[in-house]
Design an enzyme around this catalytic site. Structure first.
Site, PDB file in Angstrom:
ATOM      1  N   ARG A  46      32.797  41.953  60.184  1.00 34.84           N
ATOM      2  CA  ARG A  46      34.147  41.461  59.895  1.00 34.84           C
ATOM      3  C   ARG A  46      34.373  41.234  58.404  1.00 34.84           C
ATOM      4  O   ARG A  46      35.520  41.127  57.962  1.00 34.84           O
ATOM      5  CB  ARG A  46      34.392  40.158  60.670  1.00 34.84           C
ATOM      6  CG  ARG A  46      34.590  40.357  62.169  1.00 34.84           C
ATOM      7  CD  ARG A  46      34.624  39.027  62.901  1.00 34.84           C
ATOM      8  NE  ARG A  46      35.629  38.140  62.355  1.00 34.84           N
ATOM      9  CZ  ARG A  46      35.689  36.830  62.608  1.00 34.84           C
ATOM     10  NH1 ARG A  46      34.753  36.270  63.373  1.00 34.84           N
ATOM     11  NH2 ARG A  46      36.633  36.094  62.081  1.00 34.84           N
TER      12      ARG A  46
ATOM     13  N   ASN B  60      32.564  34.354  58.424  1.00 33.51           N
ATOM     14  CA  ASN B  60      32.440  35.649  59.096  1.00 33.51           C
ATOM     15  C   ASN B  60      33.390  36.699  58.560  1.00 33.51           C
ATOM     16  O   ASN B  60      33.254  37.877  58.904  1.00 33.51           O
ATOM     17  CB  ASN B  60      32.688  35.476  60.600  1.00 33.51           C
ATOM     18  CG  ASN B  60      31.618  34.631  61.254  1.00 33.51           C
ATOM     19  OD1 ASN B  60      30.465  35.034  61.324  1.00 33.51           O
ATOM     20  ND2 ASN B  60      31.994  33.444  61.706  1.00 33.51           N
TER      21      ASN B  60
END
Length: 450
Positions: free
Chosen positions: A20, A229
């Site tokens: 991500r 993330n």
């Protein structure tokens, strides 16, 4: 953090793919405060006096492995291949820990704001399983901590949770501690019978309960346990890091009129009574003593600034710059690997690279230390009380003696003795009427073309 008589170890999980982030740089090597997130996690483990630190990496990320080896050595690396969940990742560290006996804490390489003081409480007891929890403003996909009074009954992943459990706002940070033997014994019983087909570290809580082992929770702030993330979360972590740094310096007596515009590195040092004006950026290795003043739009990295020195505005101090007491480095001056002694000045528009400037010396506007010949770098030495006129070029290696004067516009290629006057420029020639003649000639040439 004080030392402890009870042996401690840390397992840092850093094997995630980090897809991500959408970056060629592995996720845990992205910086917060000019320091890789993974290094923040290692810093915390070292501050906890962990005698063993094991970082679990993925086979897909040789850069992360190399980073760990460079800092901790080959013996600190465990490889998870293939990735099959957090429980599986922790088990990958078992062989590397070897004969370690004591408590082990599991932390994460993508949780850069978690400090030793946030983790310390998990070591307060030396039996059972302890988890760090937090109150979530938006619990969302976090695992929930199911409590019975002071006892942790279970950690339930959001995907597996009932509506009743999803209403719980006390959530799991993922950080867990237990005696090393107990932890790996419990992990051996964990199965992958869940929605993701993975081995969850969180399952050890229920397994511990079945054995009658104590299970408890210690709390930390949501900011401290924030995981990164994606790039947006990285920016959020950076903002939180900067907020803490600013508050710390303000509390220590540093004056900042617009602290929200000042950016610090993880290791910046600023003494009490110093003034940091708006829009100053500190890179790694900046050491600022008491009562210094850093003016707006300056960039400082790898530099030491003594008491009473003044920098900027729009100054750049690069690694190796050392400013003594009451030194002045003014607007659009760049200093790299140069030591400037007490009271020396370079007030405008100069480049000082590789060398030294003696106490009380003055470097005029536009002066250049010509330190690089395309192959090698050499030193320029300016003696105590010397005066270098504007727009001078000092071609290294060269020494300007104490008390010497260099005339404006000079190109100095030979040493100048103490108290000497050096002039090195073409002789000026004035031709009466030459300006008018030039213009007439130019007009005639232009007319001939039309």
């Amino acid at each position: 953090m004080t030392s402890t008589s009870h042996p401690r170890a840390a397992i840092i999980l850093a094997a995630g793919q980090g897809t991500r982030m959408k970056s060629p740089l592995p996720k845990v090597l992205h910086p917060v405060g000019h320091r890789a997130m993974l290094d923040h996690a290692i810093d915390a483990a070292e501050a906890l006096h962990c005698e063993r630190i094991v970082v679990v990496v993925g086979a897909h990320s040789p850069e992360v492995r190399a980073h760990v080896v460079a800092r901790l050595g080959e013996d600190a690396v465990a490889v998870q291949d293939p990735p099959m969940g957090t429980g599986h990742a922790v088990r990958a560290a078992e062989a590397v820990l070897g004969d370690f006996i004591g408590q082990v804490v599991v932390t994460y390489g993508d949780v850069p704001l978690l400090r030793a003081q946030d983790i310390e409480a998990v070591f307060e007891t030396h039996e059972g399983v302890t988890v760090i929890g937090f109150e979530a403003a938006d619990p969302g996909a976090y695992g929930r901590l199911v409590m019975d009074g002071e006892t942790l009954v279970a950690i339930t992943e959001a995907k597996e949770a009932s509506p009743e459990v999803l209403s719980i706002t006390t959530c799991n940070s993922g950080v867990m501690a237990a005696p090393v033997g107990l932890l790996f014994s419990l992990l051996a019983e964990v199965t992958n019978a869940n929605a993701n087909g993975e081995y969850y570290l969180t399952d050890v809580v229920e397994l511990a309960r079945k054995r009658g082992e104590p299970t408890r929770v210690t709390m930390a702030s949501e900011d401290a346990v924030m995981g990164v993330n994606a790039q947006g979360e990285l920016a959020q972590a950076e903002a939180l890091f900067q907020k803490v740094q600013r508050e710390t310096f303000l509390a220590a007596g540093v004056t900042m009129s617009a602290p929200e515009t000042v950016h610090f590195a993880w290791d910046t040092e600023v003494g009490a009574g110093s003034i940091i004006e708006p829009f100053v950026v500190f890179g790694p290795g900046a050491r600022i003593a008491e009562r210094a003043r850093i003016k707006s739009f300056s960039h400082i990295e790898g530099a030491t600034i003594a008491s009473g020195a003044e920098v900027g505005p729009y100054a750049r101090l690069r690694p190796g710059a050392h400013l003594g007491e009451d030194v002045k480095v003014g607007n659009f001056v760049e200093v790299k690997n140069v030591r400037m002694e007490k009271g020396a000045k370079a007030s405008h528009l100069s480049y000082l690279g590789d060398g030294s400037v003696g106490a009380g010396a003055n470097i005029g506007a536009g002066t250049i230390f010509c330190n690089y010949d395309g192959y090698n770098k050499a030193l320029t030495t300016v003696g105590e009380g010397a005066f270098v006129g504007s727009n001078a070029s000092l071609v290294a290696p060269v020494t300007i003696g104490a008390g010497a004067i260099v005339g404006s516009g000079s190109v100095i290629v030979e040493d100048v003795a103490a108290d000497a006057l050096a002039l090195a420029r073409g002789r000026q020639v004035n031709k009466d009427g030459g300006g008018a003649a030039f213009r007439e000639k130019a007009k005639a040439k232009k007319a001939a073309k039309t």
